[in-house]
Design a protein around this motif. Structure first.
Motif, short mmCIF file in Angstrom:
data_model
loop_
_atom_site.label_atom_id
_atom_site.label_comp_id
_atom_site.label_asym_id
_atom_site.label_seq_id
_atom_site.Cartn_x
_atom_site.Cartn_y
_atom_site.Cartn_z
N PRO A 156 28.56 48.81 58.03
CA PRO A 156 30.01 48.86 57.82
C PRO A 156 30.40 49.43 56.46
O PRO A 156 31.57 49.68 56.21
N GLY A 157 29.47 49.60 55.57
CA GLY A 157 29.74 50.17 54.26
C GLY A 157 29.00 49.42 53.16
O GLY A 157 29.02 48.20 53.17
N PRO A 158 28.31 50.20 52.29
CA PRO A 158 28.18 51.64 52.34
C PRO A 158 27.57 52.10 53.66
O PRO A 158 26.67 51.46 54.19
N SER A 159 28.09 53.22 54.16
CA SER A 159 27.71 53.68 55.48
C SER A 159 27.04 55.05 55.39
O SER A 159 26.90 55.63 54.31
N MET A 160 26.64 55.56 56.55
CA MET A 160 25.99 56.86 56.57
C MET A 160 26.97 57.94 56.16
O MET A 160 28.17 57.85 56.40
N LEU A 161 26.43 58.98 55.52
CA LEU A 161 27.23 60.12 55.09
C LEU A 161 26.82 61.35 55.89
O LEU A 161 25.71 61.41 56.42
N PRO A 162 27.68 62.35 55.99
CA PRO A 162 27.32 63.57 56.71
C PRO A 162 26.11 64.24 56.08
O PRO A 162 26.05 64.40 54.84
N GLY B 146 38.72 52.16 49.75
CA GLY B 146 37.40 52.30 49.16
C GLY B 146 36.70 53.48 49.82
O GLY B 146 36.89 53.74 51.01
N ALA B 147 35.86 54.17 49.07
CA ALA B 147 35.27 55.41 49.57
C ALA B 147 34.08 55.21 50.48
O ALA B 147 33.73 56.10 51.26
N GLN B 148 33.44 54.05 50.44
CA GLN B 148 32.09 53.89 50.97
C GLN B 148 31.97 53.77 52.48
O GLN B 148 30.93 53.36 52.98
N LYS B 149 33.00 54.16 53.20
CA LYS B 149 32.93 54.12 54.65
C LYS B 149 33.12 55.52 55.25
O LYS B 149 32.30 55.98 56.03
N ASN B 150 34.18 56.21 54.85
CA ASN B 150 34.45 57.54 55.41
C ASN B 150 34.61 58.64 54.38
O ASN B 150 34.88 59.78 54.75
N MET B 151 34.46 58.32 53.10
CA MET B 151 34.72 59.34 52.08
C MET B 151 33.54 59.66 51.17
O MET B 151 33.48 60.76 50.62
N VAL C 135 19.86 50.74 63.03
CA VAL C 135 19.84 49.71 62.00
C VAL C 135 21.23 49.21 61.63
O VAL C 135 22.24 49.86 61.88
N THR C 136 21.24 48.02 61.01
CA THR C 136 22.44 47.38 60.46
C THR C 136 23.46 47.09 61.55
O THR C 136 24.66 47.33 61.37
N LEU C 137 23.02 46.55 62.66
CA LEU C 137 23.92 46.21 63.77
C LEU C 137 24.35 44.76 63.77
O LEU C 137 25.17 44.36 64.61
N ALA C 138 23.83 43.96 62.85
CA ALA C 138 24.24 42.55 62.80
C ALA C 138 25.71 42.45 62.42
O ALA C 138 26.21 43.19 61.57
N MET D 191 28.82 59.41 61.97
CA MET D 191 27.96 59.03 63.08
C MET D 191 28.12 60.05 64.22
O MET D 191 29.21 60.22 64.75
N PRO D 192 27.05 60.73 64.60
CA PRO D 192 27.16 61.73 65.67
C PRO D 192 27.29 61.09 67.04
O PRO D 192 26.90 59.93 67.24
N VAL D 193 27.84 61.83 67.98
CA VAL D 193 27.96 61.35 69.36
C VAL D 193 26.58 60.96 69.89
O VAL D 193 26.43 59.97 70.61
N GLU D 194 25.60 61.73 69.52
CA GLU D 194 24.22 61.46 69.96
C GLU D 194 23.79 60.05 69.59
O GLU D 194 23.09 59.37 70.36
N GLY D 195 24.19 59.58 68.42
CA GLY D 195 23.83 58.23 67.99
C GLY D 195 24.39 57.17 68.91
O GLY D 195 23.73 56.16 69.20
#
Length: 359
Positions: free
Chosen positions: A9-15, A192-197, A320-323, A339-343
């Motif tokens: 949920p954050g910090p999250s994956m980045l492009p 906060g930036a750590q999710k989508n920015m 990962v990090t699905l809890a 997060m790509p559609v593939e994921g």
């Protein structure tokens, strides 16, 4: 090790392109011979980065000219105090209580002003967005505060409250840039930036110029919007690398076609996961359908032991990090812009396999 599908949920994956650009420029940005982390924030090369980041964000969100864009520190949580301190006028404000972060904003706001909670969804574990109308609002409130997306409980505002002349304030931390918003409907947006920015360390504030005014008495200079607006967010050393990474992410989003284009992708991703949850005999979504978030999908099996087994098995398979948040348990898939559609497709495939084994 191959990259995993990170549902944090954050910090999250980045492009990946934004990360690859940073890796390429790590030792020398733009032939400067320095990393962005090493250069003076007063240098032209860095100030160009900050201006580029601002211009890209303005373009992506269609920010009107009469709004300031501020790059601040302290995370969105510091804004729980900065908002009431800076928008102080009559000493009262309305809040909607729709989750943990909305609750924290209320508790902090109560330190400075009279807070009225006009509606709450706490009665059903924040699983929905309560309906409101103008008759419930304080006509002379300094502002009206909402959390547009609730990270922990997987809900979002699908319609914004009509607050009239009272400035609408939105904590947009977990869904900024995920869907189109009319900035004109807000007096102030923060995130906060750590999710989508970008990475943690940066908070973006978009505030209408008439609200950049004299704050309540004894507000420290560092906590005044006018301090940072006057100095173009360079009153003190900014979180320079976080701003640089945000610039990369903004450019990536522009390359994808902008916010309207990514919204369609996000809605498609969420639909894949929600359609499976609605059909599953094992997994069940926890948010009411009409208020479901397209960024944070919360679900359970009904058994804590089975939830734990699923999270552990998923991690071993690269999801990962699905809890879910420690306060509610269960599972949560945060499916932000990167997060790509593939994921999502692969996660659903894994969930189907897990369900079949438990049938």
């Amino acid at each position: 090790m191959e990259r995993v599908y990170n549902f944090a949920p954050g910090p999250s994956m980045l492009p990946v392109p934004a990360l690859e650009k940073a890796a390429k420029e790590m030792l020398s940005y733009n032939n400067s011979g320095m990393s962005v982390m090493e250069m003076s924030h007063r240098s032209k090369v860095y100030m160009d980065i900050q201006k580029a980041a601002e211009n890209l964000l303005r373009e992506l969100m269609a920010v009107p000219e009469n709004y300031k864009v501020l790059f601040l520190q302290g995370g969105a949580s510091l804004q729980f105090a900065m908002v009431p301190m800076n928008l102080y006028k009559n000493g009262k404000a309305d809040y909607m209580k729709t989750g943990q972060f909305a609750t924290k904003a209320i508790e902090e706001g109560q330190r400075f002003i009279d807070v009225k909670v006009v509606a709450s969804s706490e009665d059903k574990v924040f699983s929905y967005i309560p309906e409101v109308d103008r008759s419930m609002f304080t006509p002379d409130a300094d502002y009206f505060h909402i959390t547009t997306n609730n990270t922990i409980f997987g809900t979002r505002f699908t319609e914004l409250p009509d607050t009239g002349n009272v400035p609408l304030v939105g904590d947009m931390s977990s869904n900024i840039l995920s869907q189109v918003y009319d900035v004109n409907k807000f007096g102030l947006i923060y995130a906060g930036a750590q999710k989508n920015m970008g990475p943690a360390g940066l908070c973006v504030v978009i505030v209408r110029e008439d609200l950049v005014r004299e704050p309540m008495d004894k507000t420290p200079l560092m906590l005044q919007y006018r301090t940072h607006a006057k100095e173009d967010s360079l009153y003190n050393t900014p979180p320079s690398f976080s701003v640089y990474m945000a610039m990369n992410v903004f450019q990536w989003l522009k390359d994808q076609g902008g916010v309207a284009a990514i919204q369609k992708v996000n809605e498609a991703k969420a639909k894949i996961l929600y359609d499976f949850l609605d059909e599953s005999g094992l997994f069940k979504g926890t948010a009411q359908k009409k208020d479901r978030s397209i960024m944070n999908v919360t679900f359970v099996t009904g058994s804590k032991e089975l939830d734990d087994e699923f999270v552990k098995s998923a991690a071993a398979a690269g999801f990962v990090t699905l809890a879910g948040h420690r306060s509610v348990g269960g599972m949560r898939a945060s499916i932000y812009n990167a997060m790509p559609v593939e994921g999502i497709e692969k996660l659903v495939g894994f969930m189907k396999e897990f369900e079949a084994k438990k049938a």
